[in-house]
Design a protein around this motif. Sequence first.
Motif, PDB file in Angstrom:
ATOM      1  N   PRO A 112       0.800  -1.231   0.000  1.00 33.10           N
ATOM      2  CA  PRO A 112       0.000   0.000   0.000  1.00 33.10           C
ATOM      3  C   PRO A 112       0.829   1.275   0.000  1.00 33.10           C
ATOM      4  N   TYR A 113       1.958   1.286   0.694  1.00 32.65           N
ATOM      5  CA  TYR A 113       2.787   2.495   0.758  1.00 32.65           C
ATOM      6  C   TYR A 113       3.371   2.827  -0.614  1.00 32.65           C
ATOM      7  N   VAL A 114       3.999   1.838  -1.247  1.00 33.92           N
ATOM      8  CA  VAL A 114       4.590   2.053  -2.563  1.00 33.92           C
ATOM      9  C   VAL A 114       3.514   2.413  -3.583  1.00 33.92           C
ATOM     10  N   THR A 115       2.373   1.727  -3.496  1.00 38.03           N
ATOM     11  CA  THR A 115       1.285   1.962  -4.447  1.00 38.03           C
ATOM     12  C   THR A 115       0.763   3.391  -4.343  1.00 38.03           C
ATOM     13  N   GLY A 119      -0.698  12.238  -9.614  1.00 37.62           N
ATOM     14  CA  GLY A 119      -1.938  12.964  -9.363  1.00 37.62           C
ATOM     15  C   GLY A 119      -3.167  12.076  -9.324  1.00 37.62           C
ATOM     16  N   VAL A 120      -2.959  10.782  -9.042  1.00 36.72           N
ATOM     17  CA  VAL A 120      -4.066   9.832  -9.001  1.00 36.72           C
ATOM     18  C   VAL A 120      -4.313   9.401  -7.558  1.00 36.72           C
ATOM     19  N   GLN A 121      -5.563   9.419  -7.138  1.00 35.79           N
ATOM     20  CA  GLN A 121      -5.916   8.970  -5.792  1.00 35.79           C
ATOM     21  C   GLN A 121      -6.049   7.449  -5.794  1.00 35.79           C
ATOM     22  N   ALA A 122      -5.289   6.771  -4.925  1.00 36.25           N
ATOM     23  CA  ALA A 122      -5.314   5.317  -4.868  1.00 36.25           C
ATOM     24  C   ALA A 122      -5.949   4.847  -3.570  1.00 36.25           C
ATOM     25  N   GLU A 123      -7.013   4.096  -3.694  1.00 37.75           N
ATOM     26  CA  GLU A 123      -7.641   3.438  -2.551  1.00 37.75           C
ATOM     27  C   GLU A 123      -7.101   2.013  -2.513  1.00 37.75           C
ATOM     28  N   CYS A 124      -6.325   1.703  -1.474  1.00 38.75           N
ATOM     29  CA  CYS A 124      -5.643   0.413  -1.418  1.00 38.75           C
ATOM     30  C   CYS A 124      -6.370  -0.569  -0.501  1.00 38.75           C
ATOM     31  N   VAL A 125      -6.586  -1.776  -1.028  1.00 35.75           N
ATOM     32  CA  VAL A 125      -7.134  -2.877  -0.244  1.00 35.75           C
ATOM     33  C   VAL A 125      -5.966  -3.808   0.065  1.00 35.75           C
ATOM     34  N   LYS A 126      -5.625  -3.936   1.349  1.00 34.82           N
ATOM     35  CA  LYS A 126      -4.437  -4.710   1.739  1.00 34.82           C
ATOM     36  C   LYS A 126      -4.740  -6.203   1.710  1.00 34.82           C
ATOM     37  N   LEU A 127      -3.995  -6.921   0.894  1.00 34.24           N
ATOM     38  CA  LEU A 127      -4.057  -8.376   0.846  1.00 34.24           C
ATOM     39  C   LEU A 127      -2.640  -8.922   0.961  1.00 34.24           C
ATOM     40  N   ALA A 132     -11.651 -10.238 -10.254  1.00 31.10           N
ATOM     41  CA  ALA A 132     -12.704 -11.162 -10.674  1.00 31.10           C
ATOM     42  C   ALA A 132     -13.865 -11.198  -9.679  1.00 31.10           C
ATOM     43  N   LEU A 133     -13.555 -10.964  -8.397  1.00 26.63           N
ATOM     44  CA  LEU A 133     -14.587 -11.027  -7.365  1.00 26.63           C
ATOM     45  C   LEU A 133     -15.086  -9.653  -6.944  1.00 26.63           C
ATOM     46  N   GLY A 134     -14.669  -8.611  -7.665  1.00 28.78           N
ATOM     47  CA  GLY A 134     -15.179  -7.276  -7.413  1.00 28.78           C
ATOM     48  C   GLY A 134     -14.580  -6.557  -6.223  1.00 28.78           C
ATOM     49  N   LEU A 135     -13.473  -7.083  -5.697  1.00 33.24           N
ATOM     50  CA  LEU A 135     -12.840  -6.431  -4.549  1.00 33.24           C
ATOM     51  C   LEU A 135     -12.090  -5.169  -4.967  1.00 33.24           C
ATOM     52  N   SER A 136     -11.533  -5.195  -6.169  1.00 28.91           N
ATOM     53  CA  SER A 136     -10.837  -4.027  -6.715  1.00 28.91           C
ATOM     54  C   SER A 136     -10.828  -4.151  -8.225  1.00 28.91           C
ATOM     55  N   SER A 137     -10.585  -3.035  -8.897  1.00 31.02           N
ATOM     56  CA  SER A 137     -10.508  -3.086 -10.362  1.00 31.02           C
ATOM     57  C   SER A 137      -9.109  -3.434 -10.845  1.00 31.02           C
ATOM     58  N   ARG A 138      -8.105  -3.190  -9.989  1.00 29.40           N
ATOM     59  CA  ARG A 138      -6.717  -3.427 -10.385  1.00 29.40           C
ATOM     60  C   ARG A 138      -5.936  -4.008  -9.210  1.00 29.40           C
ATOM     61  N   ILE A 139      -4.753  -4.527  -9.510  1.00 22.03           N
ATOM     62  CA  ILE A 139      -3.861  -5.026  -8.464  1.00 22.03           C
ATOM     63  C   ILE A 139      -2.469  -4.454  -8.683  1.00 22.03           C
ATOM     64  N   VAL A 140      -1.678  -4.421  -7.620  1.00 25.31           N
ATOM     65  CA  VAL A 140      -0.246  -4.149  -7.707  1.00 25.31           C
ATOM     66  C   VAL A 140       0.454  -5.325  -7.050  1.00 25.31           C
ATOM     67  N   ASP A 141       1.297  -6.009  -7.814  1.00 24.45           N
ATOM     68  CA  ASP A 141       1.942  -7.208  -7.293  1.00 24.45           C
ATOM     69  C   ASP A 141       3.238  -7.464  -8.053  1.00 24.45           C
ATOM     70  N   LEU A 142       4.028  -8.418  -7.545  1.00 25.23           N
ATOM     71  CA  LEU A 142       5.242  -8.822  -8.240  1.00 25.23           C
ATOM     72  C   LEU A 142       4.888  -9.670  -9.448  1.00 25.23           C
ATOM     73  N   VAL A 143       5.595  -9.441 -10.530  1.00 27.02           N
ATOM     74  CA  VAL A 143       5.393 -10.192 -11.768  1.00 27.02           C
ATOM     75  C   VAL A 143       6.749 -10.701 -12.234  1.00 27.02           C
TER      76      VAL A 143
END
Length: 222
Positions: A127-130, A138-146, A155-166
Motif C-alpha cells: 500500500p505504501y509504494v502503491t 496525481g491519481v488517488q489510490a484506494e488500497c485494499v491490503k491483501l 474477478a470477485l469485485g474487490l478491486s478493479s486493479r492489483i499491484v503485485d510482483l510479476v
Amino acid sequence: MVKPLVIALPKGRILKEALPLLSAAGIEPEPAFSDESSRALRFSTNRPDVELIRVRSFDVATFVAHGAAQLGVCGNDVLMEFAYSEIYAPVDLNIGHCRLSVAEPAELAASDNPASWSHVRVATKYPYVTRRFFEARGVQAECVKLNGAMELAPALGLSSRIVDLVSSGRTLKENGLVEVEVIAEVTSRLIVNRAAFKTRAPEVTAMIDSFRKAAGGLPDAA
C-alpha cells in the motif's frame, strides 16, 4: 563469547537462488536446512560465527531493522515498502529478478488509458509504494491490503486493479489479467543492520565483501 552473526533468509524462490551465493561466500547450512519437512527456523552453518534464520520475505527486513538479525537477503520491493532507516543495502545480489507492476483485467485494458486515471481501487500488499506511485501522477489510490491471492480481487469485485510482483506473467494470464504499468524493477539485496555495521564492523564488512565477490562471480540471473 561473541555471538554469531545471524543472516535472515527468505523462504521460497529467492532462497533457492541465494543458496549458491551462500556457498560462494563460504557458508554451508547444516543438513536440516534443506529438509523440506523440517519446521526449524534457525540453523547452524559450517562456520561457528554464522547462523541462519528462515522467515517470510516481508519479515526479513523487520528482523534486520530491529537487530534480531545482523544481515539478510531481501527484495528491494520490501525495502521500498517499509523504508527502514535502520537498514543499509550495500550489495545488489542480482537474484530474484522480477518487477512490481499494476495489472488489470484484459477486457478492461483493451480500452483503458492509464493516463486518464484519477481514482483507482487497488488490491496489494504494497500500500505504501502503491500510494506513492499514484500520488506522483496525481491519481488517488484506494488500497485494499491483501497478503496473497491478489489475482482474485478483480474477478470477485474487490478491486478493479492489483499491484503485485510479476516474473513470467503466467499467473496474471491464467487469471485473465495483463500488466499495464511497471512501478519498479526488483532484485534481491544484501541488507545490513546499521548499528551492527558500526559495532561489529570487521565481521560485517568481511561478510559484505564475501557476498559482493560471490554476486560478482555468478552468472546474471535475469
